[in-house]
Design a protein around this motif. Sequence first.
Motif, short mmCIF file in Angstrom:
data_model
loop_
_atom_site.label_atom_id
_atom_site.label_comp_id
_atom_site.label_asym_id
_atom_site.label_seq_id
_atom_site.Cartn_x
_atom_site.Cartn_y
_atom_site.Cartn_z
N PRO A 46 0.83 -1.21 0.00
CA PRO A 46 0.00 0.00 0.00
C PRO A 46 0.86 1.26 0.00
O PRO A 46 2.01 1.26 0.47
N SER A 65 -2.82 -1.20 6.31
CA SER A 65 -3.32 -1.81 5.08
C SER A 65 -4.79 -2.16 5.24
O SER A 65 -5.32 -2.20 6.36
N GLU A 66 -5.45 -2.44 4.13
CA GLU A 66 -6.88 -2.74 4.16
C GLU A 66 -7.16 -4.21 4.45
O GLU A 66 -8.18 -4.54 5.06
N ASP A 67 -6.27 -5.11 4.00
CA ASP A 67 -6.63 -6.53 4.09
C ASP A 67 -5.46 -7.48 4.31
O ASP A 67 -5.61 -8.69 4.19
N GLN A 68 -4.28 -6.97 4.65
CA GLN A 68 -3.13 -7.84 4.83
C GLN A 68 -2.65 -7.86 6.28
O GLN A 68 -2.49 -6.81 6.90
N PRO A 86 -4.99 -6.17 9.92
CA PRO A 86 -5.26 -4.92 9.22
C PRO A 86 -6.04 -3.95 10.11
O PRO A 86 -7.01 -4.33 10.78
N GLY A 87 -5.60 -2.72 10.14
CA GLY A 87 -6.26 -1.69 10.94
C GLY A 87 -5.80 -1.63 12.38
O GLY A 87 -6.17 -0.69 13.10
#
Length: 247
Positions: A46, A65-68, A86-87
């Motif tokens: 990202p 990151s959004e999804d890793q 993530p998050g």
Amino acid sequence: MYSVIVVPPSCGSVIEQLRIGTGERVEFGRAESGSGGLTIAHEGVPRVAGEIAAHRTFWLLSNLSEDQTYVVENPEGAGEHIKVAPGRVEAPVPFELSRVTLPAAGDLLSFDVWAPRHVFRSVERGGLEGTGTVPAFALDRTKRYFAVLAALCERRLRGEPRAPLPAVEEIVERLRPSWPKVSRSAVYWNIDYLAVKLRLRPGPETAEAGRRTHGKKESLASLALRFDLVREDDLVVLAPVPSGAKR
């Protein structure tokens, strides 16, 4: 005073390292940061992938990151690691040496983070009244069973955290220089003994046929490495016995 050092992938010199002090932060990601962050030029990373913050003797990792999921490994810990979803913001990382791994479009990219040396206080209990604490794991490092346990854990202690465990035949060959009369049956007996001693032996109603030895080996190695029952320094028990010496 700098407390955390970030070492970029394929770092070629000290000049390329990033140094941050307590309370300071540095971003990492595909986009170049004007504030001197860590740039990882890969299309699977990202633009802003995360952030590292120094905090005294440890550091904090934010996964932006959004999804890793990111994995932080202790290269000296025989498989010790933490996962940062993530998050997740400001996840504390307790390792002195860390390797941060980012999944990126089929690749696994990593960079290192060095934190200050851990500080320890004395744990001596001299002078305290009352009975002593019963040891959690009563292991005698001079016994044959401990040499078997050390041989079982050796590969993972030597920097291969995902290495397969040695087969019994391989353990026999590894132990022969320090235990000339070792045999397959002796190794099997000591594995069984360790499983009972450490309360890991499965009951006959739960053990899978044909997999009992492998399952016990994996359970023993996992327990020993998780609780530091065997450390790299203990591998000295595998050294050949000098001529004329007895064990």
